[in-house]
Write a protein that holds these residues in place. Sequence first.
Motif, PDB file in Angstrom:
ATOM      1  N   VAL A   1      -5.239  10.376   4.924  1.00  0.00           N
ATOM      2  CA  VAL A   1      -6.430   9.626   5.329  1.00  0.00           C
ATOM      3  C   VAL A   1      -6.468   9.513   6.851  1.00  0.00           C
ATOM      4  O   VAL A   1      -7.492   9.780   7.488  1.00  0.00           O
ATOM      5  CB  VAL A   1      -6.442   8.229   4.675  1.00  0.00           C
TER       6      VAL A   1
ATOM      7  N   VAL B   1      -0.535  10.328   1.055  1.00  0.00           N
ATOM      8  CA  VAL B   1      -1.961  10.028   1.013  1.00  0.00           C
ATOM      9  C   VAL B   1      -2.365   9.175   2.209  1.00  0.00           C
ATOM     10  O   VAL B   1      -3.403   9.414   2.837  1.00  0.00           O
ATOM     11  CB  VAL B   1      -2.330   9.352  -0.329  1.00  0.00           C
TER      12      VAL B   1
ATOM     13  N   LEU C   1       1.836   1.795  -3.560  1.00  0.00           N
ATOM     14  CA  LEU C   1       0.728   2.155  -4.455  1.00  0.00           C
ATOM     15  C   LEU C   1       0.136   3.528  -4.152  1.00  0.00           C
ATOM     16  O   LEU C   1      -0.378   4.185  -5.060  1.00  0.00           O
ATOM     17  CB  LEU C   1      -0.367   1.088  -4.407  1.00  0.00           C
ATOM     18  N   THR C   2       0.172   3.947  -2.879  1.00  0.00           N
ATOM     19  CA  THR C   2      -0.440   5.254  -2.611  1.00  0.00           C
ATOM     20  C   THR C   2       0.512   6.249  -1.963  1.00  0.00           C
ATOM     21  O   THR C   2       0.370   7.447  -2.158  1.00  0.00           O
ATOM     22  CB  THR C   2      -1.705   5.121  -1.739  1.00  0.00           C
TER      23      THR C   2
ATOM     24  N   SER D   1     -11.329   5.605   0.755  1.00  0.00           N
ATOM     25  CA  SER D   1     -10.690   4.772   1.774  1.00  0.00           C
ATOM     26  C   SER D   1     -11.691   4.420   2.877  1.00  0.00           C
ATOM     27  O   SER D   1     -11.796   3.268   3.307  1.00  0.00           O
ATOM     28  CB  SER D   1      -9.487   5.523   2.366  1.00  0.00           C
ATOM     29  N   ASN D   2     -12.444   5.405   3.310  1.00  0.00           N
ATOM     30  CA  ASN D   2     -13.421   5.136   4.364  1.00  0.00           C
ATOM     31  C   ASN D   2     -14.539   4.227   3.875  1.00  0.00           C
ATOM     32  O   ASN D   2     -15.005   3.350   4.607  1.00  0.00           O
ATOM     33  CB  ASN D   2     -13.977   6.452   4.913  1.00  0.00           C
TER      34      ASN D   2
ATOM     35  N   VAL E   1       0.167  17.122   2.614  1.00  0.00           N
ATOM     36  CA  VAL E   1       0.109  16.903   1.166  1.00  0.00           C
ATOM     37  C   VAL E   1       1.228  17.646   0.438  1.00  0.00           C
ATOM     38  O   VAL E   1       1.710  17.198  -0.607  1.00  0.00           O
ATOM     39  CB  VAL E   1      -1.292  17.351   0.672  1.00  0.00           C
TER      40      VAL E   1
ATOM     41  N   SER F   1      -7.012  13.022   8.432  1.00  0.00           N
ATOM     42  CA  SER F   1      -8.363  13.513   8.143  1.00  0.00           C
ATOM     43  C   SER F   1      -9.369  12.888   9.110  1.00  0.00           C
ATOM     44  O   SER F   1     -10.219  13.577   9.673  1.00  0.00           O
ATOM     45  CB  SER F   1      -8.726  13.172   6.691  1.00  0.00           C
ATOM     46  N   ASN F   2      -9.243  11.579   9.319  1.00  0.00           N
ATOM     47  CA  ASN F   2     -10.168  10.920  10.239  1.00  0.00           C
ATOM     48  C   ASN F   2      -9.964  11.377  11.682  1.00  0.00           C
ATOM     49  O   ASN F   2     -10.920  11.550  12.430  1.00  0.00           O
ATOM     50  CB  ASN F   2     -10.028   9.401  10.118  1.00  0.00           C
TER      51      ASN F   2
ATOM     52  N   ASP G   1      -6.225  -1.256  -2.092  1.00  0.00           N
ATOM     53  CA  ASP G   1      -4.968  -0.624  -2.527  1.00  0.00           C
ATOM     54  C   ASP G   1      -5.014  -0.255  -4.005  1.00  0.00           C
ATOM     55  O   ASP G   1      -4.580   0.823  -4.407  1.00  0.00           O
ATOM     56  CB  ASP G   1      -3.785  -1.577  -2.287  1.00  0.00           C
TER      57      ASP G   1
ATOM     58  N   SER H   1      -9.515  10.214  -2.206  1.00  0.00           N
ATOM     59  CA  SER H   1      -8.877   9.072  -1.554  1.00  0.00           C
ATOM     60  C   SER H   1      -9.386   8.891  -0.125  1.00  0.00           C
ATOM     61  O   SER H   1      -9.623   7.769   0.325  1.00  0.00           O
ATOM     62  CB  SER H   1      -7.355   9.268  -1.529  1.00  0.00           C
ATOM     63  N   VAL H   2      -9.538  10.002   0.590  1.00  0.00           N
ATOM     64  CA  VAL H   2     -10.060   9.908   1.960  1.00  0.00           C
ATOM     65  C   VAL H   2     -11.471   9.319   1.921  1.00  0.00           C
ATOM     66  O   VAL H   2     -11.801   8.383   2.666  1.00  0.00           O
ATOM     67  CB  VAL H   2     -10.073  11.301   2.638  1.00  0.00           C
TER      68      VAL H   2
ATOM     69  N   LYS I   1       0.834  -1.195   0.000  1.00  0.00           N
ATOM     70  CA  LYS I   1       0.000   0.000   0.000  1.00  0.00           C
ATOM     71  C   LYS I   1       0.873   1.251   0.000  1.00  0.00           C
ATOM     72  O   LYS I   1       0.505   2.278  -0.570  1.00  0.00           O
ATOM     73  CB  LYS I   1      -0.980   0.001   1.185  1.00  0.00           C
TER      74      LYS I   1
ATOM     75  N   LEU J   1      -7.525   2.731  -4.569  1.00  0.00           N
ATOM     76  CA  LEU J   1      -6.931   4.013  -4.156  1.00  0.00           C
ATOM     77  C   LEU J   1      -5.833   4.419  -5.126  1.00  0.00           C
ATOM     78  O   LEU J   1      -5.688   5.595  -5.457  1.00  0.00           O
ATOM     79  CB  LEU J   1      -6.367   3.906  -2.732  1.00  0.00           C
ATOM     80  N   HIS J   2      -5.082   3.430  -5.588  1.00  0.00           N
ATOM     81  CA  HIS J   2      -4.012   3.770  -6.534  1.00  0.00           C
ATOM     82  C   HIS J   2      -4.583   4.388  -7.811  1.00  0.00           C
ATOM     83  O   HIS J   2      -3.994   5.326  -8.370  1.00  0.00           O
ATOM     84  CB  HIS J   2      -3.192   2.527  -6.884  1.00  0.00           C
TER      85      HIS J   2
ATOM     86  N   VAL K   1      -6.712  13.732  -3.313  1.00  0.00           N
ATOM     87  CA  VAL K   1      -6.624  13.389  -1.894  1.00  0.00           C
ATOM     88  C   VAL K   1      -8.002  13.371  -1.255  1.00  0.00           C
ATOM     89  O   VAL K   1      -8.327  12.464  -0.479  1.00  0.00           O
ATOM     90  CB  VAL K   1      -5.662  14.356  -1.175  1.00  0.00           C
TER      91      VAL K   1
ATOM     92  N   GLU L   1      -7.872  -5.772   1.378  1.00  0.00           N
ATOM     93  CA  GLU L   1      -6.786  -4.796   1.256  1.00  0.00           C
ATOM     94  C   GLU L   1      -6.241  -4.702  -0.168  1.00  0.00           C
ATOM     95  O   GLU L   1      -5.963  -3.624  -0.672  1.00  0.00           O
ATOM     96  CB  GLU L   1      -5.627  -5.164   2.202  1.00  0.00           C
TER      97      GLU L   1
END
Lengths: 339, 339, 339, 339, 339, 339
Positions: free
Chosen positions: A252, A248, A243-244, B255-256, A276, A255-256, B269, B251-252, A240, B272-273, B248, B265
Amino acid sequence: MIFRRVIAVFLLAMGKFVKNRKVSELREGDGVDDIFFVKFKKGVSSYVGGFSFELTLSDASGKNIDYKYWGGKDEIKVKALYDSIYPDSIVRVQGKISSYKGRFQLSANEPAVVEVLREGQYDDADFVKPAKRDVDTMYVELLRAVASVKHPKLKVLLEGVFNDKELAAKFKKHPGAITIHHNWTGGLLQHTLEVLSYCATSLENFPTLDRDVMYAGALLHDIGKLDELAVTSRIKGTKKGQLTGHLVLGSVFVSNKCDEVGLEETVKDKLLHILVSHHGKPEFGSPKEPMFPEAVVVYYADELSAKVAEVLDFVEDSKLETEDDFMYHKRYAKNILLK
Amino acid sequence: MIFRRVIAVFLLAMGKFVKNRKVSELREGDGVDDIFFVKFKKGVSSYVGGFSFELTLSDASGKNIDYKYWGGKDEIKVKALYDSIYPDSIVRVQGKISSYKGRFQLSANEPAVVEVLREGQYDDADFVKPAKRDVDTMYVELLRAVASVKHPKLKVLLEGVFNDKELAAKFKKHPGAITIHHNWTGGLLQHTLEVLSYCATSLENFPTLDRDVMYAGALLHDIGKLDELAVTSRIKGTKKGQLTGHLVLGSVFVSNKCDEVGLEETVKDKLLHILVSHHGKPEFGSPKEPMFPEAVVVYYADELSAKVAEVLDFVEDSKLETEDDFMYHKRYAKNILLK
Amino acid sequence: MIFRRVIAVFLLAMGKFVKNRKVSELREGDGVDDIFFVKFKKGVSSYVGGFSFELTLSDASGKNIDYKYWGGKDEIKVKALYDSIYPDSIVRVQGKISSYKGRFQLSANEPAVVEVLREGQYDDADFVKPAKRDVDTMYVELLRAVASVKHPKLKVLLEGVFNDKELAAKFKKHPGAITIHHNWTGGLLQHTLEVLSYCATSLENFPTLDRDVMYAGALLHDIGKLDELAVTSRIKGTKKGQLTGHLVLGSVFVSNKCDEVGLEETVKDKLLHILVSHHGKPEFGSPKEPMFPEAVVVYYADELSAKVAEVLDFVEDSKLETEDDFMYHKRYAKNILLK
Amino acid sequence: MIFRRVIAVFLLAMGKFVKNRKVSELREGDGVDDIFFVKFKKGVSSYVGGFSFELTLSDASGKNIDYKYWGGKDEIKVKALYDSIYPDSIVRVQGKISSYKGRFQLSANEPAVVEVLREGQYDDADFVKPAKRDVDTMYVELLRAVASVKHPKLKVLLEGVFNDKELAAKFKKHPGAITIHHNWTGGLLQHTLEVLSYCATSLENFPTLDRDVMYAGALLHDIGKLDELAVTSRIKGTKKGQLTGHLVLGSVFVSNKCDEVGLEETVKDKLLHILVSHHGKPEFGSPKEPMFPEAVVVYYADELSAKVAEVLDFVEDSKLETEDDFMYHKRYAKNILLK
Amino acid sequence: MIFRRVIAVFLLAMGKFVKNRKVSELREGDGVDDIFFVKFKKGVSSYVGGFSFELTLSDASGKNIDYKYWGGKDEIKVKALYDSIYPDSIVRVQGKISSYKGRFQLSANEPAVVEVLREGQYDDADFVKPAKRDVDTMYVELLRAVASVKHPKLKVLLEGVFNDKELAAKFKKHPGAITIHHNWTGGLLQHTLEVLSYCATSLENFPTLDRDVMYAGALLHDIGKLDELAVTSRIKGTKKGQLTGHLVLGSVFVSNKCDEVGLEETVKDKLLHILVSHHGKPEFGSPKEPMFPEAVVVYYADELSAKVAEVLDFVEDSKLETEDDFMYHKRYAKNILLK
Amino acid sequence: MIFRRVIAVFLLAMGKFVKNRKVSELREGDGVDDIFFVKFKKGVSSYVGGFSFELTLSDASGKNIDYKYWGGKDEIKVKALYDSIYPDSIVRVQGKISSYKGRFQLSANEPAVVEVLREGQYDDADFVKPAKRDVDTMYVELLRAVASVKHPKLKVLLEGVFNDKELAAKFKKHPGAITIHHNWTGGLLQHTLEVLSYCATSLENFPTLDRDVMYAGALLHDIGKLDELAVTSRIKGTKKGQLTGHLVLGSVFVSNKCDEVGLEETVKDKLLHILVSHHGKPEFGSPKEPMFPEAVVVYYADELSAKVAEVLDFVEDSKLETEDDFMYHKRYAKNILLK
């Protein structure tokens, strides 16, 4: 010439093998019985006496040594041994150091020991470079920076993150990068403190900077590296992570956390922006360039800490290899002065 | 020359003013009583007859017109009127079109009407370019693509996102960009369908592509634009959009959503990529370049949809302005052929 | 509306005109009798009433104002007046502020005063931004850094340079750049101290750095700016500065100083390298990239000081001009967040 | 271990040797009597037993194998044998597979057969990767696209080109590139159809595109590759191809065809522009960037077809070599995900 | 002030208007009756007295002047006059020079003459900068270079090209570029001779260069400019020139000439390569970089001739506009020293 | 096969060893007793018969050959021999040429001679490529150019520099670069003359160029190379050369010479600018780009001389290594045509 025999001592009480001598300390003629991690597997070949295989071994010194195992004629047995070994395995091997084409090589004849160790049979610290400063002391310094933040919700957010026991344990030991800089136990922590130190100096030079946002940004800027890098017997990029990326992944996460503590949108936006943008330019992986003064500080503070550490390490390592005035640095594509 | 009088008709039943003629249709000598949005405020000046101010007005045609209000000698009154107007206000104004330095100008003398309208007194559609295709039809096509996904959790994820009523309502109307391409009601939806169409063709050419991952990536690739762009009376970048960007923000969000449905996963991954890499190169804002075939497809499909739409619009707009063979495109720094 | 009258007070005792109000403080309707420097001359034109000319005036606020002189029908007289004025002249002018196209304009009718002042009739400080910190205090700090150097010949070299009275007087007042950063009296000195502060912090983080070489490099890195920039009534690039630049001008100066004190070649080479490489990359004007750790520190310290100062100033200035969240920074080609 | 013997079967009826097993299928211990093409010659050396030479052999699998011939003491004889072999020769060799440093090697002792075959003694298809789809079926599809063009002279032009028997025969078999993508028999044809498929989808998305110009451009965009690449026993760049490139070679060809059919200048200019601009950017070899929508489509369609094919092939090939998650792609300078 | 009256003299014998004074020589207050070409049309506006229109006029001096025609209240008549004028029209106009915002302006009131001239009523030489050297003398020099080529078929090819009367007539007068360098009658010819002169010097420095290939390449390198640029009343890019460029246009031309004389493939390939590579780098429009020494010479010879000419002209022009030491060169993005 | 014996002849009278055959002339089977310089040391290894070491040897031909010394079992003796040798040592060695992996190798068994020579025991000319033209003749040409300068102080300056006996002696023999171009005795001188020749041609093409400034700039442009490069037994970059570069070293030198003769500031600034800008662009190491025509000439003249020389040498060298049409040039990243 005196052959020194190097023995892997099994510490019965702890049930652990301990590393005896670093790869960087091995010399021609040495007998070896020690533990290493496996960096690469290089295949089985036949030779006149039977079947052999090769590995590349390494340890916390960051130096590699080629290993050649000369097995017998029982191909199935040699292959089985070879197949039991994986990249990142910790192995105990016996053998002797010779030199081949000017490079050292560790070789062994069947039935020398080649044994894969299980977790618990060795100490991680033997395979990742050790911390340069005491990690607990450093973590106290980091928590002091957290405590100095005045903005109530930012403080709650930071305390929530850094007082978390699991995260703290991981953060204390995590490296700052795979190979380039701060690639040692506690490297991420030390790097974070260095970034904070340049923020503090910036605050003296430019008192109108927003201390709380800048410190929070500095503390969290590389938090995504906890997910981007994994430390097994060596430091590796996670899937991961590749890949990201930690920008990023960190965004994430942060942000949470912001949403959990109900941070004002204005501050959340700034905090995420610092994460960022902290690589400064798109070509270095930042989708946004720094857009306000505190983000500019964190970007350059990050550069200063990383680049100086990298060049200092490069000089130190290169001096072991050459007596020349300069050593060529491939990634930088320039010479570095060594003296 | 015949002066055409253009009247803003107040639809009593609906309580709304309706736009009468687009800025692009106004001609010298026209009398105007119509509604516009305020793009820029340009300040109050004194002149021999008293105090005047200037605005730049626009509407869904995307064309601007300068507006000059010649007020009387009561400075306080003129300033108060000026101060009641904000960028993005919708105003009803009366005036007349003249030309100044080859450009049209709308001017009015006190006591002509300059009136700020409240939300509800006008129709948004008058101020953002209208959809090129029916948005409900398009959304049905999008849901059909969602329904065609076979991977169970990906399907649950996509249905959760696109069946959400609030999001659906927003997604249907959202533009694809501020000015560059698909900058109309439903532009984001139309762009997403175009990207999907190139994915479908790619699947015919390269049947080994992973359809589900590629479609999910295509459907969600610009989801962050819902937060990056805001549509008031015109399309604007949000603060968080400017500071972190839709890659971004998306992505957030994604992701959630992945965590909510417990997506594996490996697939998370990849998804998100695709979001993170869909601008293709760091210099276009992607912190990672596409690393697997499906991500490569989404990147180029995104380019194809966006760039062709942009150049077609540029040609169409430029033909209204010149009879030359070429028009210079500033951002591209090259000439575009118009015929 | 109340017209405030602004009077240029001639201080008889000192024989000097003093600046009354900054350009940035002028408001519509103000009567003006004040001193400015001439930034641009814009030519003589005829108009119905005779001959007029235009100037652009400025002062230490860094803001410009257009000046329009409406002369009479005697062309020769108006031309003579116009010809007596040069770019960088300090002029005393009388007139009144109006606004034209949303910008303020200062205009005057013959026979209002337009008078070129001689050196001595005005105070330089009115035309270059004032120091942000006391220059004498700062110079003491700088000399303390000089005194802290232990390497004997380096110390002699630095003392020779910075104890030179003429140089010290110039260095105290010199700006750090024309417009971009530290463009105020004492700006070069303040910038040099900031660079030193980041060197000091780096030394705490990385104690193996060579303090003396790094400090000498930091102290001298911009010494060539004394020749590259000239301060008359405003900061300008000199011809030699434009043609060769402060890196080379400084290298020539420092090279000769090294030879005077008989500095070891090894240290001289390093010192010159820090000067030559302190812009970090060829595309920023450094013919060599930093090749050892101390040069890396000075490069990033220079960036940190310059870039943070620039962005902070940009934010401060922009807030006076707009209430928007962002202001576009042309040279950076990106938006800067203002709040 | 069982040694499999691989025999080159001479098909008497056809007078041809047929390829038995691909290089990619050879395994340690295999006995070999098969045909290969010679990729590199690596010189004659002396060894204790006499004189040896080395070659690198390959075939349609795209994989290489080193070949070592251990000759006797008659230097002249060994040299003569070596000199009879040229790069791109097709050779029949006998030998046995061993492994050396983890790589397979094919070795033979005099008097094993090493024999250069003449054209006609082997089948080209053994040395270039086979078509992925039936070339005749594909050519029918291409001719259908030609037939669908409505513009009379364009249609005549295209029919003249693609109905030409010699060209058709060549076009059917030609590869799309040397190594990067579509590097197989019929690769150019398949690539051309893929580009057409993205043009067709673009037409559905953007119905105002000029179908005829776009299709003609797509059909002819790589026509210069017929001269740029030569297929002997392997795909090679021609001298003229290296010196001028397929964009210019194709432009010369198409320009003359346009003149033959008397195509209107306007359409000719557009057609040539599509050829000249289809690499999109100067740094990719296009002297002009796409200047109208149809040229933009062909550029991105070309990219989509080429890049997806390349990455898919890279993934497929890499999976044979590693079980890692990622493989580094040198030319792209990035990792590619394999699973 | 003395108004000088400038009269367009109609040469009855020749049936031609002759240019009287260049735009660059016009001064405030001058009465004008002269001929110009129309660079831009700027539209019709209404004003209190009726309808006016604006043009931008120019001539061989390369300087522009704005022209304002104040027509009467008959809109149809003014529009008809305006519509009779096209960009590149040669017009005879009467009017008077005033200055507006520091720039000169030519204005006229109805019924002053504004008359579009037909071809034959004026001399082209008045609208393109005149040759700097005698074109016939220069062409003789060029033919001498042609005659010096020894390779038989190359000589035939070159003679065929340069002895062609039509081509010779065009080549003699053609400019070297639109605005940048050698933008005058005979500019292409003079530039070609300069390139040849550097080739000759290179031959003295490096006698192993292939003189014939190098000279042929130099003679033909810009031949495509005959099609890329058109000279009407001013130098313009043609449509085909913009879409394909002189490198490709020249390649098509030369390729066909090679085939006509049956030039050996090896020499043809080299000749085409010189054409294709003579801009040196892809970013300057060359799809191939120079790959052999003669191509390297032609590339740098072309640069030397073009860049020195451009900077010399820039200095000369700028000195007329400013007394400053430097003038900013926009395309180069750097200052040029003027004295 | 006939073994030719190559003997190092000790010239008793002169006390010198003379080079017998160049590395490039050695062939398999040759017996060797000759002198070489040591390029790299590659370490001591053990082998079955004792201890061996490897060196890489070279000479004025620029070609390398690997040298393998098979010593006996006395490790201390072999190490001592190895340790007596330094990079750049001139050694006399005896041995025999064999080929290994297609490359020649020189090998020797103890007790073959490996002897480090002292300065005076060999002739430098054997280890740096010889001059291509007579250096005294060339220096006369250079002095003629000096004499042709008319500006009095520039002439004094140039005479002071080039009539200095020590400098003249050095300048005559100095190479122009380490490996890239003019890397032979007298290369700097020959390169300087070539640059002057292009300046002379430029003067014919553009007679308004300032001859004196241009010639002085050309004569001095690479003067810093006297300090940047050192010639021992081979050409090496000096430490100061690597750290500051010949542009800055030359600027310091010339700046001081200007002050000595009291050159006018205007001319001095121009002269220094030519030195500083003669690499043309920041990315090639020039902190300033050429800002006036004479600087533009020197830049391109320098490029022409250097690049043509480099490509010609590359072609000549490559032809010895391959019969292919092309050879890949790594630094240029492109193929060069060889025939």
